[in-house]
Design a protein around this motif. Structure first.
Motif, mmCIF file in Angstrom:
data_model
loop_
_atom_site.group_PDB
_atom_site.id
_atom_site.type_symbol
_atom_site.label_atom_id
_atom_site.label_comp_id
_atom_site.label_asym_id
_atom_site.label_seq_id
_atom_site.Cartn_x
_atom_site.Cartn_y
_atom_site.Cartn_z
ATOM 1 N N ILE A 140 0.880 -1.249 0.000
ATOM 2 C CA ILE A 140 -0.151 -0.199 0.025
ATOM 3 C C ILE A 140 0.808 1.365 0.040
ATOM 4 O O ILE A 140 2.013 1.062 0.299
ATOM 5 C CB ILE A 140 -1.147 -0.075 1.426
ATOM 6 C CG1 ILE A 140 -2.259 0.908 1.046
ATOM 7 C CG2 ILE A 140 -0.209 0.524 2.661
ATOM 8 C CD1 ILE A 140 -3.290 0.842 1.963
ATOM 9 N N SER A 141 0.404 2.381 -0.600
ATOM 10 C CA SER A 141 1.042 3.607 -0.376
ATOM 11 C C SER A 141 0.023 4.241 0.836
ATOM 12 O O SER A 141 -0.979 4.693 0.719
ATOM 13 C CB SER A 141 1.421 4.435 -1.556
ATOM 14 O OG SER A 141 1.526 5.705 -1.183
ATOM 15 N N PRO A 142 0.781 4.587 1.776
ATOM 16 C CA PRO A 142 0.183 5.551 2.875
ATOM 17 C C PRO A 142 -0.089 7.045 2.728
ATOM 18 O O PRO A 142 -0.777 7.798 3.206
ATOM 19 C CB PRO A 142 0.852 5.351 4.185
ATOM 20 C CG PRO A 142 2.291 5.146 3.711
ATOM 21 C CD PRO A 142 2.188 4.477 2.464
ATOM 22 N N GLY A 143 0.647 7.346 1.348
ATOM 23 C CA GLY A 143 0.245 8.617 1.015
ATOM 24 C C GLY A 143 1.385 9.366 0.140
ATOM 25 O O GLY A 143 2.294 8.740 -0.246
ATOM 26 N N TRP A 144 1.199 10.564 -0.318
ATOM 27 C CA TRP A 144 1.962 11.431 -1.137
ATOM 28 C C TRP A 144 1.986 12.799 -0.482
ATOM 29 O O TRP A 144 1.182 13.213 0.264
ATOM 30 C CB TRP A 144 1.498 11.828 -2.698
ATOM 31 C CG TRP A 144 0.993 10.385 -3.295
ATOM 32 C CD1 TRP A 144 1.422 9.292 -3.162
ATOM 33 C CD2 TRP A 144 0.342 10.588 -4.672
ATOM 34 N NE1 TRP A 144 0.981 8.669 -4.081
ATOM 35 C CE2 TRP A 144 0.287 9.282 -5.133
ATOM 36 C CE3 TRP A 144 -0.014 11.558 -5.651
ATOM 37 C CZ2 TRP A 144 -0.140 8.925 -6.283
ATOM 38 C CZ3 TRP A 144 -0.699 11.339 -6.736
ATOM 39 C CH2 TRP A 144 -0.578 9.926 -7.152
ATOM 40 N N ASP A 145 3.376 13.183 -0.630
ATOM 41 C CA ASP A 145 3.455 14.600 0.161
ATOM 42 C C ASP A 145 4.536 15.485 -0.899
ATOM 43 O O ASP A 145 4.819 15.200 -1.950
ATOM 44 C CB ASP A 145 4.567 14.262 1.370
ATOM 45 C CG ASP A 145 4.040 13.438 2.551
ATOM 46 O OD1 ASP A 145 2.742 13.767 2.925
ATOM 47 O OD2 ASP A 145 4.661 12.261 2.841
ATOM 48 N N SER A 146 4.352 16.767 -0.217
ATOM 49 C CA SER A 146 4.659 17.866 -1.190
ATOM 50 C C SER A 146 4.668 18.057 -2.614
ATOM 51 O O SER A 146 5.682 18.129 -3.208
ATOM 52 C CB SER A 146 6.381 17.693 -0.692
ATOM 53 O OG SER A 146 6.631 17.478 0.784
ATOM 54 N N ILE A 147 3.524 17.702 -2.847
ATOM 55 C CA ILE A 147 2.966 17.963 -4.279
ATOM 56 C C ILE A 147 3.004 19.327 -4.652
ATOM 57 O O ILE A 147 2.471 20.154 -3.978
ATOM 58 C CB ILE A 147 1.423 17.394 -4.500
ATOM 59 C CG1 ILE A 147 1.375 15.976 -4.147
ATOM 60 C CG2 ILE A 147 1.128 17.535 -6.132
ATOM 61 C CD1 ILE A 147 0.094 15.446 -4.146
ATOM 62 N N ARG A 148 3.860 19.767 -5.926
ATOM 63 C CA ARG A 148 4.109 20.985 -6.371
ATOM 64 C C ARG A 148 4.002 20.956 -7.817
ATOM 65 O O ARG A 148 4.519 20.119 -8.599
ATOM 66 C CB ARG A 148 5.352 21.693 -5.953
ATOM 67 C CG ARG A 148 5.664 21.521 -4.578
ATOM 68 C CD ARG A 148 4.955 22.882 -3.834
ATOM 69 N NE ARG A 148 5.075 22.957 -2.458
ATOM 70 C CZ ARG A 148 4.286 22.730 -1.760
ATOM 71 N NH1 ARG A 148 3.263 21.769 -2.057
ATOM 72 N NH2 ARG A 148 4.403 22.703 -0.314
ATOM 73 N N TRP A 149 3.353 21.985 -8.439
ATOM 74 C CA TRP A 149 3.181 22.015 -9.960
ATOM 75 C C TRP A 149 3.895 23.466 -10.364
ATOM 76 O O TRP A 149 3.328 24.477 -9.763
ATOM 77 C CB TRP A 149 1.573 22.091 -10.241
ATOM 78 C CG TRP A 149 0.947 20.745 -10.038
ATOM 79 C CD1 TRP A 149 1.417 19.393 -10.390
ATOM 80 C CD2 TRP A 149 0.203 20.285 -8.953
ATOM 81 N NE1 TRP A 149 0.432 18.435 -9.863
ATOM 82 C CE2 TRP A 149 -0.295 19.140 -9.099
ATOM 83 C CE3 TRP A 149 -0.656 21.420 -8.182
ATOM 84 C CZ2 TRP A 149 -0.943 18.631 -7.860
ATOM 85 C CZ3 TRP A 149 -1.851 20.760 -7.240
ATOM 86 C CH2 TRP A 149 -1.981 19.575 -7.405
ATOM 87 N N PHE A 150 5.015 23.409 -11.011
ATOM 88 C CA PHE A 150 5.901 24.707 -11.151
ATOM 89 C C PHE A 150 5.435 25.228 -12.520
ATOM 90 O O PHE A 150 5.473 26.293 -12.675
ATOM 91 C CB PHE A 150 7.277 24.298 -11.088
ATOM 92 C CG PHE A 150 7.595 23.462 -9.614
ATOM 93 C CD1 PHE A 150 7.700 24.502 -8.612
ATOM 94 C CD2 PHE A 150 7.998 22.446 -9.630
ATOM 95 C CE1 PHE A 150 8.048 23.910 -7.423
ATOM 96 C CE2 PHE A 150 8.404 21.680 -8.765
ATOM 97 C CZ PHE A 150 8.452 22.415 -7.366
ATOM 98 N N LYS A 151 5.044 24.656 -13.485
ATOM 99 C CA LYS A 151 4.942 24.857 -14.875
ATOM 100 C C LYS A 151 3.646 24.374 -15.285
ATOM 101 O O LYS A 151 3.117 23.256 -15.109
ATOM 102 C CB LYS A 151 6.052 24.406 -15.724
ATOM 103 C CG LYS A 151 7.288 24.881 -15.305
ATOM 104 C CD LYS A 151 7.726 26.315 -15.637
ATOM 105 C CE LYS A 151 9.270 26.571 -15.429
ATOM 106 N NZ LYS A 151 9.579 28.109 -15.679
#
Length: 156
Positions: free
Chosen positions: A88-99
Protein backbone atom coordinates in the motif's frame (compact mmCIF):
# COMPACT_ATOMS: atom_id res chain seq x y z
CA UNK A 1 24.14 6.24 -10.73
CA UNK A 2 20.85 6.54 -12.57
CA UNK A 3 19.08 3.45 -13.91
CA UNK A 4 17.58 4.28 -17.29
CA UNK A 5 16.27 1.04 -18.80
CA UNK A 6 12.67 0.60 -17.69
CA UNK A 7 10.77 -1.43 -16.95
CA UNK A 8 12.79 -2.27 -13.86
CA UNK A 9 11.51 -5.84 -13.63
CA UNK A 10 14.17 -6.94 -11.13
CA UNK A 11 13.06 -4.38 -8.55
CA UNK A 12 10.47 -6.54 -6.81
CA UNK A 13 11.18 -6.59 -3.10
CA UNK A 14 12.03 -4.00 -0.47
CA UNK A 15 15.67 -5.19 -0.50
CA UNK A 16 15.97 -4.40 -4.23
CA UNK A 17 15.79 -0.66 -3.51
CA UNK A 18 18.67 1.29 -1.94
CA UNK A 19 18.98 4.75 -0.48
CA UNK A 20 20.13 7.20 -3.17
CA UNK A 21 19.26 4.93 -6.08
CA UNK A 22 17.79 6.90 -8.98
CA UNK A 23 15.63 5.86 -11.91
CA UNK A 24 14.60 7.58 -15.14
CA UNK A 25 11.45 6.39 -16.88
CA UNK A 26 8.31 7.28 -18.74
CA UNK A 27 7.34 8.96 -21.97
CA UNK A 28 3.80 10.29 -21.68
CA UNK A 29 2.29 12.36 -24.49
CA UNK A 30 -0.29 14.80 -23.18
CA UNK A 31 -3.42 14.58 -25.32
CA UNK A 32 -5.98 17.36 -25.47
CA UNK A 33 -9.08 15.13 -25.28
CA UNK A 34 -7.70 13.24 -22.26
CA UNK A 35 -6.91 16.55 -20.56
CA UNK A 36 -10.43 17.82 -21.23
CA UNK A 37 -12.07 14.56 -20.11
CA UNK A 38 -10.13 14.55 -16.84
CA UNK A 39 -10.78 18.22 -16.16
CA UNK A 40 -14.49 18.02 -16.92
CA UNK A 41 -14.87 15.11 -14.53
CA UNK A 42 -12.51 16.07 -11.69
CA UNK A 43 -11.20 19.64 -11.99
CA UNK A 44 -13.48 21.83 -14.13
CA UNK A 45 -11.62 25.11 -13.70
CA UNK A 46 -12.03 27.39 -16.75
CA UNK A 47 -8.31 27.26 -17.63
CA UNK A 48 -8.58 23.44 -17.90
CA UNK A 49 -11.73 23.27 -20.04
CA UNK A 50 -12.13 26.51 -22.02
CA UNK A 51 -9.43 27.71 -24.43
CA UNK A 52 -10.69 31.31 -24.58
CA UNK A 53 -10.85 31.60 -20.80
CA UNK A 54 -7.40 30.02 -20.44
CA UNK A 55 -5.95 32.55 -22.90
CA UNK A 56 -7.73 35.43 -21.10
CA UNK A 57 -5.93 34.30 -17.93
CA UNK A 58 -2.54 34.43 -19.70
CA UNK A 59 -2.04 30.79 -20.69
CA UNK A 60 -1.17 29.76 -24.26
CA UNK A 61 -4.04 27.25 -24.33
CA UNK A 62 -5.89 25.04 -21.84
CA UNK A 63 -3.53 23.61 -19.24
CA UNK A 64 -3.59 20.15 -17.69
CA UNK A 65 -4.98 19.70 -14.21
CA UNK A 66 -2.33 19.23 -11.52
CA UNK A 67 -4.07 16.14 -10.13
CA UNK A 68 -3.99 14.66 -13.64
CA UNK A 69 -0.21 15.17 -13.76
CA UNK A 70 0.10 13.36 -10.42
CA UNK A 71 -2.10 10.51 -11.68
CA UNK A 72 0.02 10.24 -14.83
CA UNK A 73 3.14 9.99 -12.64
CA UNK A 74 1.48 7.12 -10.77
CA UNK A 75 0.73 5.31 -14.02
CA UNK A 76 4.29 5.78 -15.29
CA UNK A 77 5.71 4.53 -11.97
CA UNK A 78 3.53 1.40 -12.08
CA UNK A 79 4.66 0.73 -15.64
CA UNK A 80 8.30 1.29 -14.63
CA UNK A 81 8.13 -1.09 -11.63
CA UNK A 82 5.63 -3.72 -12.77
CA UNK A 83 6.83 -6.43 -10.38
CA UNK A 84 7.23 -4.33 -7.24
CA UNK A 85 5.64 -6.04 -4.25
CA UNK A 86 3.85 -2.93 -3.02
CA UNK A 87 1.37 -3.53 -0.23
CA UNK A 88 0.00 0.00 0.00
CA UNK A 89 1.00 3.63 -0.24
CA UNK A 90 0.10 5.54 2.91
CA UNK A 91 0.30 8.80 1.00
CA UNK A 92 1.95 11.42 -1.14
CA UNK A 93 3.57 14.57 0.22
CA UNK A 94 4.90 17.89 -1.00
CA UNK A 95 3.05 17.90 -4.30
CA UNK A 96 4.05 20.95 -6.35
CA UNK A 97 3.16 22.04 -9.88
CA UNK A 98 5.72 24.54 -11.17
CA UNK A 99 4.92 24.93 -14.87
CA UNK A 100 1.81 24.57 -17.03
CA UNK A 101 1.44 21.42 -19.11
CA UNK A 102 -0.13 21.65 -22.56
CA UNK A 103 -1.43 19.15 -25.10
CA UNK A 104 1.51 17.82 -27.07
CA UNK A 105 3.95 18.00 -24.15
CA UNK A 106 5.90 14.84 -23.40
CA UNK A 107 6.47 14.00 -19.74
CA UNK A 108 9.07 11.79 -18.13
CA UNK A 109 10.12 11.02 -14.56
CA UNK A 110 13.24 10.87 -12.44
CA UNK A 111 12.81 9.13 -9.08
CA UNK A 112 15.29 8.93 -6.21
CA UNK A 113 14.98 6.62 -3.22
CA UNK A 114 15.11 9.14 -0.36
CA UNK A 115 14.55 6.72 2.52
CA UNK A 116 14.48 2.95 2.94
CA UNK A 117 13.98 1.09 6.21
CA UNK A 118 12.40 -2.10 7.53
CA UNK A 119 9.08 -1.57 9.30
CA UNK A 120 9.32 -2.53 12.96
CA UNK A 121 5.53 -2.58 13.27
CA UNK A 122 4.97 -4.88 10.26
CA UNK A 123 6.98 -8.08 10.11
CA UNK A 124 8.27 -8.87 6.63
CA UNK A 125 7.69 -5.37 5.30
CA UNK A 126 9.79 -2.32 4.51
CA UNK A 127 9.11 1.29 3.67
CA UNK A 128 10.64 3.34 0.88
CA UNK A 129 10.16 7.04 0.22
CA UNK A 130 10.48 8.20 -3.35
CA UNK A 131 11.27 11.75 -4.45
CA UNK A 132 9.70 12.08 -7.90
CA UNK A 133 10.46 14.79 -10.44
CA UNK A 134 8.13 15.06 -13.43
CA UNK A 135 9.87 16.72 -16.36
CA UNK A 136 9.15 18.05 -19.83
CA UNK A 137 12.51 17.42 -21.47
CA UNK A 138 14.89 18.72 -18.81
CA UNK A 139 12.42 21.26 -17.41
CA UNK A 140 10.97 20.48 -13.98
CA UNK A 141 7.20 20.87 -14.15
CA UNK A 142 6.07 19.01 -11.02
CA UNK A 143 7.40 17.11 -8.07
CA UNK A 144 5.99 14.94 -5.33
CA UNK A 145 7.15 12.56 -2.64
CA UNK A 146 5.51 9.19 -2.24
CA UNK A 147 5.81 6.32 0.21
CA UNK A 148 5.49 2.61 -0.49
CA UNK A 149 5.10 -0.18 2.06
CA UNK A 150 6.66 -3.22 0.40
CA UNK A 151 7.07 -6.90 1.05
CA UNK A 152 10.51 -8.10 2.03
CA UNK A 153 12.10 -10.88 0.04
CA UNK A 154 10.73 -14.16 1.46
CA UNK A 155 14.20 -15.63 1.95
CA UNK A 156 15.68 -12.46 3.52
Amino acid sequence: MMSVSPPFVNHCWFEDFALGQTFAYGDWLMQREQMLDFARLYDPEPFHVDEAKARALGWDDIIASGPQISAIWRRMSKDAFPNAEIIISPGWDSIRWFKPVYAGDRLRVETEIAEARPLQSRDGQGMIKLDNRILRGDELISQLSSTWFMRCRPDA
